[in-house]
Design a protein around this motif. Structure first.
Motif, mmCIF file in Angstrom:
data_model
loop_
_atom_site.group_PDB
_atom_site.id
_atom_site.type_symbol
_atom_site.label_atom_id
_atom_site.label_comp_id
_atom_site.label_asym_id
_atom_site.label_seq_id
_atom_site.Cartn_x
_atom_site.Cartn_y
_atom_site.Cartn_z
ATOM 1 N N VAL A 136 -3.996 -5.931 -2.391
ATOM 2 C CA VAL A 136 -2.762 -5.315 -1.888
ATOM 3 C C VAL A 136 -1.860 -6.376 -1.271
ATOM 4 O O VAL A 136 -0.650 -6.396 -1.502
ATOM 5 N N PHE A 145 -0.255 6.054 -6.136
ATOM 6 C CA PHE A 145 -1.367 5.718 -5.235
ATOM 7 C C PHE A 145 -1.917 6.977 -4.583
ATOM 8 O O PHE A 145 -1.192 7.763 -3.989
ATOM 9 N N VAL A 197 3.478 2.298 -7.893
ATOM 10 C CA VAL A 197 2.479 2.320 -6.820
ATOM 11 C C VAL A 197 2.791 3.453 -5.851
ATOM 12 O O VAL A 197 1.903 4.227 -5.477
ATOM 13 N N PRO A 232 1.863 3.673 1.235
ATOM 14 C CA PRO A 232 0.614 3.348 0.530
ATOM 15 C C PRO A 232 -0.163 2.200 1.174
ATOM 16 O O PRO A 232 -1.389 2.263 1.275
ATOM 17 N N VAL A 290 -4.767 1.605 -8.564
ATOM 18 C CA VAL A 290 -3.329 1.469 -8.837
ATOM 19 C C VAL A 290 -2.840 0.095 -8.395
ATOM 20 O O VAL A 290 -2.103 -0.578 -9.121
ATOM 21 N N PHE A 291 -3.265 -0.339 -7.220
ATOM 22 C CA PHE A 291 -2.862 -1.661 -6.735
ATOM 23 C C PHE A 291 -3.474 -2.767 -7.587
ATOM 24 O O PHE A 291 -2.809 -3.765 -7.895
#
Length: 183
Positions: free
Chosen positions: A121, A160, A156, A102, A166-167
């Motif tokens: 991230v 993702f 995640v 990801p 999502v992050f």
């Protein structure tokens, strides 16, 4: 040579992301296969081309774009630094390692990942590594923190889909939990 694979055409950005997505769906996000190569850079490039083969692409007839290969190498080196500089229990390496695919997909979309330590991230990755660093999991609070790390990393890796949401959510939720833990 940053471009892995044979000669021929360059793997398209969509094919590269699709190969990374396939890697991401494997146990531990395919990290076990990447780490088995001994060098995360070579392992990541090899796994990407191997997963491209699962898409019907002959790995001997394609190569990685040099810029994409450099991006994958930088992600692998980031993970290598995190994994080698942190004092991690052996069972936590694949927990963090499952984020490799990801994070690589984010880096291919957004090169600011490497230059901004405030990138969500990077912040999440740093917090997760910090939470695991030197954490032996001996107390109930330490075990609960490690369970949160495992849940966040698994979510995640599972959810993702090339969108930072999502992050962002994981970073906000884990950040609040980790701040409370540290107090």
């Amino acid at each position: 040579d940053g471009s892995a694979g044979g000669g021929g055409r360059t793997l398209s950005p969509r094919e590269l992301v699709s190969a990374l997505s396939l890697l991401q769906t494997e146990a531990h996000g395919g990290f076990d296969g990447v780490e088995a190569a001994g060098d995360l850079r070579a392992g990541l490039r090899g796994e990407v081309l191997g997963h491209a083969a699962k898409l019907g692409i002959d790995p001997a007839s394609v190569r990685l774009d040099p810029g994409d290969a450099d991006t994958l190498d930088l992600v692998a080196m980031l993970f290598q630094a995190i994994l080698s500089e942190s004092r991690l229990r052996p069972d936590l390496r694949p927990v963090l390692g499952q984020l490799l695919a990801p994070v690589a997909k984010v880096a291919l979309q957004d090169p600011r990942l490497f230059v901004r330590d405030t990138h969500p991230v990077r912040r999440l990755l740093n917090m997760l590594a910090d939470a695991c660093d030197g954490n032996p999991g001996e107390t109930a609070a330490e075990l609960a923190l490690l369970a949160q790390v495992q849940a966040v990393a698994a979510r995640v890796a599972r959810d993702f889909d090339e969108h930072l949401g999502v992050f962002l959510l994981a970073e906000a939720e884990f950040g609040a939990y980790y701040e409370q833990y540290r107090r």
